[in-house]
Design a protein around this motif. Structure first.
Motif, PDB file in Angstrom:
ATOM      1  N   ILE A   1      28.068  20.519  38.841  1.00 28.32           N
ATOM      2  CA  ILE A   1      29.072  20.171  37.847  1.00 28.32           C
ATOM      3  C   ILE A   1      29.652  21.446  37.230  1.00 28.32           C
ATOM      4  CG2 ILE A   1      27.381  19.934  35.973  1.00 28.32           C
ATOM      5  CD1 ILE A   1      29.069  17.600  34.908  1.00 28.32           C
ATOM      6  N   ASN A   2      30.969  21.524  37.143  1.00 22.42           N
ATOM      7  CA  ASN A   2      31.700  22.679  36.582  1.00 22.42           C
ATOM      8  C   ASN A   2      31.469  23.977  37.361  1.00 22.42           C
ATOM      9  OD1 ASN A   2      32.670  21.162  34.264  1.00 22.42           O
ATOM     10  ND2 ASN A   2      30.611  21.358  33.408  1.00 22.42           N
ATOM     11  N   ASP A   3      30.901  23.886  38.547  1.00 22.81           N
ATOM     12  CA  ASP A   3      30.576  25.092  39.316  1.00 22.81           C
ATOM     13  C   ASP A   3      31.786  25.516  40.132  1.00 22.81           C
ATOM     14  OD1 ASP A   3      29.347  27.186  40.594  1.00 22.81           O
ATOM     15  OD2 ASP A   3      28.082  25.946  41.883  1.00 22.81           O
ATOM     16  N   HIS A   4      32.521  26.518  39.649  1.00 22.05           N
ATOM     17  CA  HIS A   4      33.734  27.020  40.300  1.00 22.05           C
ATOM     18  C   HIS A   4      34.745  25.906  40.544  1.00 22.05           C
ATOM     19  CE1 HIS A   4      30.781  30.233  41.172  1.00 22.05           C
ATOM     20  NE2 HIS A   4      31.831  31.006  40.966  1.00 22.05           N
TER      21      HIS A   4
ATOM     22  N   HIS B   1      37.497  26.562  35.573  1.00 20.97           N
ATOM     23  CA  HIS B   1      37.611  27.379  36.794  1.00 20.97           C
ATOM     24  C   HIS B   1      38.847  26.898  37.557  1.00 20.97           C
ATOM     25  CE1 HIS B   1      33.645  29.230  36.255  1.00 20.97           C
ATOM     26  NE2 HIS B   1      33.243  28.033  35.875  1.00 20.97           N
ATOM     27  N   LEU B   2      40.002  27.265  37.039  1.00 22.42           N
ATOM     28  CA  LEU B   2      41.257  26.685  37.519  1.00 22.42           C
ATOM     29  C   LEU B   2      41.710  27.216  38.864  1.00 22.42           C
ATOM     30  CD1 LEU B   2      42.919  26.715  34.028  1.00 22.42           C
ATOM     31  CD2 LEU B   2      42.433  24.668  35.368  1.00 22.42           C
ATOM     32  N   GLU B   3      41.073  28.279  39.347  1.00 24.87           N
ATOM     33  CA  GLU B   3      41.486  28.840  40.625  1.00 24.87           C
ATOM     34  C   GLU B   3      41.310  27.843  41.769  1.00 24.87           C
ATOM     35  OE1 GLU B   3      37.192  29.882  39.807  1.00 24.87           O
ATOM     36  OE2 GLU B   3      39.073  29.991  38.685  1.00 24.87           O
ATOM     37  N   THR B   4      40.330  26.960  41.662  1.00 24.20           N
ATOM     38  CA  THR B   4      40.085  25.977  42.728  1.00 24.20           C
ATOM     39  C   THR B   4      41.229  24.974  42.813  1.00 24.20           C
ATOM     40  OG1 THR B   4      37.695  26.200  42.449  1.00 24.20           O
ATOM     41  CG2 THR B   4      38.481  24.228  43.579  1.00 24.20           C
ATOM     42  N   ALA B   5      41.603  24.400  41.681  1.00 21.69           N
ATOM     43  CA  ALA B   5      42.713  23.443  41.682  1.00 21.69           C
ATOM     44  C   ALA B   5      44.028  24.128  42.017  1.00 21.69           C
ATOM     45  CB  ALA B   5      42.822  22.755  40.322  1.00 21.69           C
TER      46      ALA B   5
ATOM     47  N   GLU C   1      53.619  22.970  40.307  1.00 17.57           N
ATOM     48  CA  GLU C   1      53.650  23.044  41.769  1.00 17.57           C
ATOM     49  C   GLU C   1      53.401  24.445  42.311  1.00 17.57           C
ATOM     50  OE1 GLU C   1      57.959  23.543  40.432  1.00 17.57           O
ATOM     51  OE2 GLU C   1      56.182  22.411  39.808  1.00 17.57           O
ATOM     52  N   ASN C   2      53.460  25.444  41.439  1.00 13.56           N
ATOM     53  CA  ASN C   2      53.178  26.821  41.845  1.00 13.56           C
ATOM     54  C   ASN C   2      51.764  27.263  41.480  1.00 13.56           C
ATOM     55  OD1 ASN C   2      55.982  27.234  42.668  1.00 13.56           O
ATOM     56  ND2 ASN C   2      56.440  27.230  40.475  1.00 13.56           N
ATOM     57  N   GLY C   3      50.995  26.368  40.866  1.00 13.65           N
ATOM     58  CA  GLY C   3      49.650  26.702  40.437  1.00 13.65           C
ATOM     59  C   GLY C   3      49.588  27.320  39.058  1.00 13.65           C
ATOM     60  N   LYS C   4      50.719  27.354  38.348  1.00 13.59           N
ATOM     61  CA  LYS C   4      50.744  27.910  36.996  1.00 13.59           C
ATOM     62  C   LYS C   4      50.158  26.905  36.015  1.00 13.59           C
ATOM     63  CE  LYS C   4      53.835  29.959  33.542  1.00 13.59           C
ATOM     64  NZ  LYS C   4      55.230  30.337  33.229  1.00 13.59           N
ATOM     65  N   VAL C   5      49.388  27.410  35.042  1.00 14.29           N
ATOM     66  CA  VAL C   5      48.596  26.549  34.165  1.00 14.29           C
ATOM     67  C   VAL C   5      49.299  26.287  32.835  1.00 14.29           C
ATOM     68  CG1 VAL C   5      46.396  26.325  32.945  1.00 14.29           C
ATOM     69  CG2 VAL C   5      46.466  27.422  35.200  1.00 14.29           C
ATOM     70  N   ALA C   6      49.215  25.049  32.384  1.00 12.85           N
ATOM     71  CA  ALA C   6      49.580  24.684  31.010  1.00 12.85           C
ATOM     72  C   ALA C   6      48.301  24.315  30.283  1.00 12.85           C
ATOM     73  CB  ALA C   6      50.548  23.504  31.002  1.00 12.85           C
ATOM     74  N   ASP C   7      47.979  25.066  29.216  1.00 12.47           N
ATOM     75  CA  ASP C   7      46.775  24.747  28.456  1.00 12.47           C
ATOM     76  C   ASP C   7      47.065  23.643  27.454  1.00 12.47           C
ATOM     77  OD1 ASP C   7      48.147  25.926  26.339  1.00 12.47           O
ATOM     78  OD2 ASP C   7      46.846  27.695  26.230  1.00 12.47           O
ATOM     79  N   GLY C   8      46.075  23.342  26.606  1.00  9.78           N
ATOM     80  CA  GLY C   8      46.232  22.247  25.657  1.00  9.78           C
ATOM     81  C   GLY C   8      47.387  22.429  24.696  1.00  9.78           C
TER      82      GLY C   8
END
Length: 447
Positions: free
Chosen positions: A214-217, A222-226, A253-260
């Motif tokens: 659970i939560n392992d990478h 660990h957003l690099e996986t998604a 769609e480019n893998g860029k993250v939106a946080d809370g």
């Protein structure tokens, strides 16, 4: 009485180490049972959910023993998201809900969260009363009044059907490809089911829990996986949950993250435009970026800040009659839909924004420019109080003088781990780094 067992989100720690032992779980269950079963009747119910940690079996059995020993009847849900426990506590007319999870923490940790009959987390006052019961002899039920326990097979299905009702555009996910990262946690079955049944093409990630991963990478920490899955599959969106699925990060769609903060800004602006935002305000914690506050102010909206912890966000929302709040870390609380943060339902609301506006995720994930922010954690030993050290206090005073009102400084203890969190914001990134590093060094020397 000061709280010794409960932190900002229930009880948490390393499994099989105080306070996360089978013995303590049994006593906690008995104390909670005694707190809620005050009339001697045998009709009181408790629902218990858990995530996928190996230690969940141990704690589930111990809690069940303690609860039934005081006359409570236990309904075992198995692995379900934390928001499902809040929802099912209320919908199944239970007196108490319990979630066994350490959220985003690694597999060797675990935790116990309590929900009241209204589906909201217990107040500090209620948890303090349970601690008081723990300190004494807990009166067991008479033999004829011992409670029963049974497994509930349709708990996840009930939550899946409810989650689908919160998406306003049935069938309109058709043609969308969505990566869902479940962190090998509690939502590993529910979240892909909801998205697929609403019409999306689903790319599941983190859906093979083994008790240790659970939560392992994977997941929201660990957003690099998604992100890699989104790019590799040409997905339209990525939804990354944590281990108990009460928080979320969104990837375009480019893998860029939106946080809370960015997700809350989007929802607040949309809800305000449609007249849905209660009180013209958003509730967030002291950790939320200054850029979010400026974004809201530019639209005539307010940011109400609370202490860190989604429970404090919810308390302020209930006090003020607000319906949207959350944390930068991804807890998104929408009391129109849920009693606690719900990562899956927040993901559905983001998908609804895409469908209704016709915009790509990349056009929605950045609502405002963030003020440079730096956060560093310093681990400290049990029994030490580094924040009270003279050199730490001097470093903090000096940092505040250097900021001179041009930024924010926040130094606090974590409520879930033995960490000092050092956070600062200001436009001058060089000054920001100097300030944070200086305080971190002082804390490290004191710790």
């Amino acid at each position: 009485m000061s709280r010794k067992i409960f932190g900002t989100d229930g009880v948490r720690g390393t499994a099989n180490t105080y306070p996360m032992t089978a013995e303590m779980a049994l006593r906690l269950g008995a104390a909670a049972g005694r707190f809620f079963r005050t009339d001697g009747r045998n009709g009181h119910r408790v629902v218990i959910g858990k995530d996928t940690r190996l230690s969940g079996y141990m704690l589930e059995n111990a809690l069940t023993a303690g609860l039934t020993s005081t006359g409570m009847n236990v309904l075992l849900l198995g692995p379900v998201p934390t928001p499902a426990v809040g929802y099912l506590t209320r919908s199944m007319r239970a007196d108490l809900g319990i979630m066994i999870s350490a959220s985003h923490n690694p597999a060797h940790d675990n935790g116990i969260k309590f929900f009241g009959p209204d589906g909201f987390k217990l107040s500090d006052e209620a948890e303090t009363e349970i601690e008081e019961i723990l300190t004494g002899e807990i009166e067991p039920a008479q033999p004829e009044n011992i409670g029963r326990a049974r497994r509930i097979d349709d708990g996840r299905g009930r939550y899946v059907e409810y989650a689908k009702t919160t998406f306003p555009l049935r069938g309109q996910l058709s043609g969308l490809k969505v990566v869902i990262d479940c962190a090998n946690g509690a939502a590993y079955r529910a979240a892909p089911e909801v998205l697929w049944e609403l019409g999306a093409e689903v790319i599941p990630v983190g859906v093979t829990p083994n008790g240790h991963n659970i939560n392992d990478h994977c997941g929201s920490t660990h957003l690099e996986t998604a992100a890699a899955a989104v790019v590799a599959h040409g997905a339209d969106l990525g939804i990354s949950l944590d281990g108990d699925a009460d928080r979320v990060m969104i990837l375009d769609e480019n893998g860029k993250v939106a946080d809370g903060d960015q997700i809350m800004a989007l929802f607040a602006a949309r809800w305000a435009e449609s007249g849905r935002l209660s009180g013209d305000a958003l509730v967030a914690t002291v950790m939320s970026n200054l850029g979010l506050e400026r974004f809201l102010r530019s639209r005539g909206l307010r940011l109400e800040r609370t202490a860190v912890g989604d429970r404090y966000v919810v308390e302020r929302m209930r006090e003020g009659g607000f319906n949207l709040g959350g944390e930068q870390s991804g807890h998104i609380v929408m009391t129109d839909y849920a009693t606690t943060g719900d990562g899956l339902i927040a993901g559905l609301q983001f998908l609804a924004a895409m469908a209704e506006t016709g915009k790509r995720a990349s056009e929605l994930v950045r609502q405002f420019d963030t003020v440079p922010q730096m956060l560093k954690n310093v681990r400290y030993g049990v029994g030490t109080e580094p924040l009270s050290a003279a050199n730490v206090q001097a470093a903090i005073t000096g940092a505040e003088a250097r900021l001179n009102g041009s930024g924010r400084l926040l130094i606090r203890k974590s409520g879930t781990e033995p960490l000092i969190r050092v956070m600062a914001e200001c436009e001058d990134e060089a000054l920001l780094a100097e300030i944070v590093d200086g305080i971190v060094q002082a804390v490290e020397s004191a710790a």
